[in-house]
Design a protein around this motif. Sequence first.
Motif, PDB file in Angstrom:
ATOM      1  N   GLU A 325      30.713  39.734  56.787  1.00  9.29           N
ATOM      2  CA  GLU A 325      30.512  38.524  55.991  1.00  9.29           C
ATOM      3  C   GLU A 325      29.792  37.453  56.816  1.00  9.29           C
ATOM      4  N   GLN A 326      30.054  37.425  58.103  1.00 14.29           N
ATOM      5  CA  GLN A 326      29.343  36.482  58.967  1.00 14.29           C
ATOM      6  C   GLN A 326      27.896  36.908  59.167  1.00 14.29           C
ATOM      7  N   LYS A 327      27.672  38.199  59.252  1.00 11.18           N
ATOM      8  CA  LYS A 327      26.321  38.715  59.506  1.00 11.18           C
ATOM      9  C   LYS A 327      25.486  38.790  58.231  1.00 11.18           C
ATOM     10  N   PHE A 328      26.096  39.334  57.166  1.00 10.41           N
ATOM     11  CA  PHE A 328      25.408  39.512  55.870  1.00 10.41           C
ATOM     12  C   PHE A 328      26.286  38.897  54.783  1.00 10.41           C
ATOM     13  N   PRO A 329      26.220  37.605  54.565  1.00  6.56           N
ATOM     14  CA  PRO A 329      27.114  36.977  53.579  1.00  6.56           C
ATOM     15  C   PRO A 329      26.957  37.591  52.189  1.00  6.56           C
ATOM     16  N   ARG A 330      28.093  37.728  51.516  1.00  5.05           N
ATOM     17  CA  ARG A 330      28.054  38.239  50.148  1.00  5.05           C
ATOM     18  C   ARG A 330      27.309  37.243  49.257  1.00  5.05           C
ATOM     19  N   ARG A 331      26.645  37.782  48.251  1.00  3.84           N
ATOM     20  CA  ARG A 331      25.920  36.908  47.326  1.00  3.84           C
ATOM     21  C   ARG A 331      26.892  36.027  46.551  1.00  3.84           C
ATOM     22  N   ALA A 332      26.386  34.910  46.063  1.00  2.00           N
ATOM     23  CA  ALA A 332      27.202  34.035  45.214  1.00  2.00           C
ATOM     24  C   ALA A 332      27.520  34.755  43.906  1.00  2.00           C
ATOM     25  N   LEU A 333      28.739  34.617  43.438  1.00  5.67           N
ATOM     26  CA  LEU A 333      29.167  35.342  42.241  1.00  5.67           C
ATOM     27  C   LEU A 333      29.140  34.456  41.008  1.00  5.67           C
ATOM     28  N   ALA A 334      28.910  35.097  39.884  1.00  4.99           N
ATOM     29  CA  ALA A 334      29.086  34.419  38.602  1.00  4.99           C
ATOM     30  C   ALA A 334      30.586  34.201  38.379  1.00  4.99           C
ATOM     31  N   LEU A 335      30.909  33.274  37.503  1.00  3.53           N
ATOM     32  CA  LEU A 335      32.314  32.951  37.254  1.00  3.53           C
ATOM     33  C   LEU A 335      33.115  34.168  36.816  1.00  3.53           C
ATOM     34  N   ILE A 336      32.499  35.019  35.975  1.00  2.00           N
ATOM     35  CA  ILE A 336      33.223  36.183  35.465  1.00  2.00           C
ATOM     36  C   ILE A 336      33.512  37.178  36.586  1.00  2.00           C
ATOM     37  N   GLU A 337      32.584  37.284  37.562  1.00  6.13           N
ATOM     38  CA  GLU A 337      32.805  38.177  38.698  1.00  6.13           C
ATOM     39  C   GLU A 337      33.917  37.642  39.594  1.00  6.13           C
ATOM     40  N   ALA A 338      33.892  36.333  39.865  1.00  8.59           N
ATOM     41  CA  ALA A 338      34.946  35.731  40.691  1.00  8.59           C
ATOM     42  C   ALA A 338      36.305  35.879  40.026  1.00  8.59           C
ATOM     43  N   ALA A 339      36.355  35.711  38.712  1.00  8.78           N
ATOM     44  CA  ALA A 339      37.616  35.868  37.985  1.00  8.78           C
ATOM     45  C   ALA A 339      38.113  37.307  38.056  1.00  8.78           C
ATOM     46  N   SER A 340      37.185  38.254  38.018  1.00  6.07           N
ATOM     47  CA  SER A 340      37.561  39.666  38.102  1.00  6.07           C
ATOM     48  C   SER A 340      38.205  39.978  39.445  1.00  6.07           C
ATOM     49  N   ILE A 341      37.659  39.415  40.530  1.00  4.61           N
ATOM     50  CA  ILE A 341      38.250  39.638  41.853  1.00  4.61           C
ATOM     51  C   ILE A 341      39.635  39.011  41.933  1.00  4.61           C
ATOM     52  N   ALA A 342      39.768  37.800  41.413  1.00  7.20           N
ATOM     53  CA  ALA A 342      41.078  37.136  41.432  1.00  7.20           C
ATOM     54  C   ALA A 342      42.110  37.948  40.654  1.00  7.20           C
ATOM     55  N   ALA A 343      41.714  38.497  39.517  1.00  6.30           N
ATOM     56  CA  ALA A 343      42.635  39.303  38.716  1.00  6.30           C
ATOM     57  C   ALA A 343      42.990  40.594  39.437  1.00  6.30           C
ATOM     58  N   TRP A 344      41.995  41.203  40.084  1.00 10.78           N
ATOM     59  CA  TRP A 344      42.252  42.450  40.824  1.00 10.78           C
ATOM     60  C   TRP A 344      43.219  42.196  41.969  1.00 10.78           C
ATOM     61  N   ARG A 345      43.005  41.126  42.723  1.00  7.67           N
ATOM     62  CA  ARG A 345      43.893  40.826  43.844  1.00  7.67           C
ATOM     63  C   ARG A 345      45.312  40.543  43.350  1.00  7.67           C
ATOM     64  N   SER A 346      45.424  39.864  42.241  1.00  9.38           N
ATOM     65  CA  SER A 346      46.745  39.577  41.687  1.00  9.38           C
ATOM     66  C   SER A 346      47.452  40.867  41.301  1.00  9.38           C
ATOM     67  N   ALA A 347      46.716  41.783  40.657  1.00 11.20           N
ATOM     68  CA  ALA A 347      47.307  43.065  40.260  1.00 11.20           C
ATOM     69  C   ALA A 347      47.695  43.889  41.481  1.00 11.20           C
ATOM     70  N   GLU A 348      46.834  43.869  42.523  1.00 10.85           N
ATOM     71  CA  GLU A 348      47.148  44.616  43.743  1.00 10.85           C
ATOM     72  C   GLU A 348      48.391  44.043  44.427  1.00 10.85           C
ATOM     73  N   GLU A 349      48.533  42.732  44.423  1.00  9.89           N
ATOM     74  CA  GLU A 349      49.695  42.103  45.051  1.00  9.89           C
ATOM     75  C   GLU A 349      50.983  42.483  44.320  1.00  9.89           C
ATOM     76  N   MET A 350      50.900  42.697  43.021  1.00 10.48           N
ATOM     77  CA  MET A 350      52.073  43.136  42.263  1.00 10.48           C
ATOM     78  C   MET A 350      52.521  44.514  42.723  1.00 10.48           C
ATOM     79  N   THR A 351      51.532  45.346  43.162  1.00  8.99           N
ATOM     80  CA  THR A 351      51.836  46.712  43.593  1.00  8.99           C
ATOM     81  C   THR A 351      52.078  46.795  45.086  1.00  8.99           C
ATOM     82  N   ALA A 352      51.173  46.183  45.860  1.00  8.43           N
ATOM     83  CA  ALA A 352      51.222  46.330  47.311  1.00  8.43           C
ATOM     84  C   ALA A 352      51.978  45.213  48.007  1.00  8.43           C
TER      85      ALA A 352
END
Length: 479
Positions: A325-352
């Motif tokens: 991420e320091q060398k090759f920063p991820r591209r800026a995300l659209a709101l729907i993409e950022a929301a998808s990551i937040a939802a995925w992390r929340s679901a993973e936290e419920m399991t892991a």
Amino acid sequence: MAERACHLPGLDPAALQWEALRFNGPGRDIAVEVPVLSGADMQAMAAHVRTHTKRYLAQYPVARVVDIVDQAIARLLDRSDPCRRRMEDILPAITGYDREMLRLGLTEYLKSFRKPELQRFLAEDFPNPTILDDFQPLTKGGYGRAYGPEVLAHIWAGNVPGLPLWSLVSGLLVKAGTIGKVPSAEPMFATWFAQLLAEIEPELADCIAITWWKGGEEEAERALLAEADVALAFGGNEALAAIQSRAPITTRFLAYGHKVSFSLIGREALDAAKASDTARRAAYDVARYDQQGCYSPHTIFVEAGGSAAPRQFAQYLAHELSALEQKFPRRALALIEAASIAAWRSAEEMTAGPAVVGDPNGAWSVSFLESADGFGPSALNRSIRVVAVDDLASVPARAAPYKRLLQTVGIAAPPRRLFTLSAALGAVGVTRIAALGDMTAPEAGWHHDGRYNLSDLVRIVEIDGRALAAADRLAPYAE
């Protein structure tokens, strides 16, 4: 700044309507003008491409086609070339990908289309590539010649820069006239390549067309599919089904839909001397183009029994993703993409539970699961699940229910296990095995989704072996 994404032989650009696609890249705005074609426009352009393909491209020896493409690739590999400079300047603003990652990725990608690699493309599909030029002896007897389509339609997706080059070059190698529809997300690469080919060989200017239409607009699409001998389409399965429904039964339709890929890491790759390098290679597969390709991993299965335990490997992977991420920063995300990551992390936290780590700004995420099935899509954009397993041999059975969706597996294991695992994975639907770190860079001539790049496009005309014997009886030398 305005660019124009098209190459429209047989049409007058001044007589067409145009629409602007706008891109707000880092530090700059770019407007790309795209043509709005009617069904009649598409029919006229297809007729023009068909006529000139028969007159020019179809008459070229395949070796000449290889040389032309090789010249184009040589120019694009030259960072001082004006076309390559435009790519490096404009593609980061259009795609949002890091400039340096794009530069390095373009160079590595373009190397797959140089003359030796193009010859490999041909040899992989045709034991005697001159079958594309003239009748050649067939193993079964008689003679055969391969003819490419006079009009080959390409409907491209825009998830990875340069993706159109695979099918565009494949079409050229079988001497097919090309009409390609560029995606709204990245409309320029195919345009530049067509213009470069026309500059190198002006006759090709009338054999290649690059156009656009808005997704869901059927008039131009139906007209192209009706004119095409063969159509290739890339994208989501629902979109592909809709396109196929609009294609006549007489048009051969080849679809490349969504696929799922994953990685396997054996205990042998996790000793004290190798674990960090293994994590670095795995992280590169995740970070390159932010998992937008069908060959990018969603899950990494890590075998217990190495010096580094699976949980420790997940920590190594998180460290490497942070460094990337320091060398090759991820591209800026659209709101729907950022929301998808937040939802995925929340679901993973419920399991892991607490075994989910990530950048505070969501630039990357690693989830660790112990003794779980583990299969399931990630949220893309550098989100990855690490799953501990006692034995990698158990993974193919877990993958079996997803047979129709599987594509690439990256493996870090010794040779004997590589072949054993590959056989088991192939039996459940996997079509490509790669080294860890190479998942997102297929070799020249790879069999995309287990199919042939070139021979799927052609028709073979055969002269029955008995026909020659019959012709001999009518020759002047017959007795």
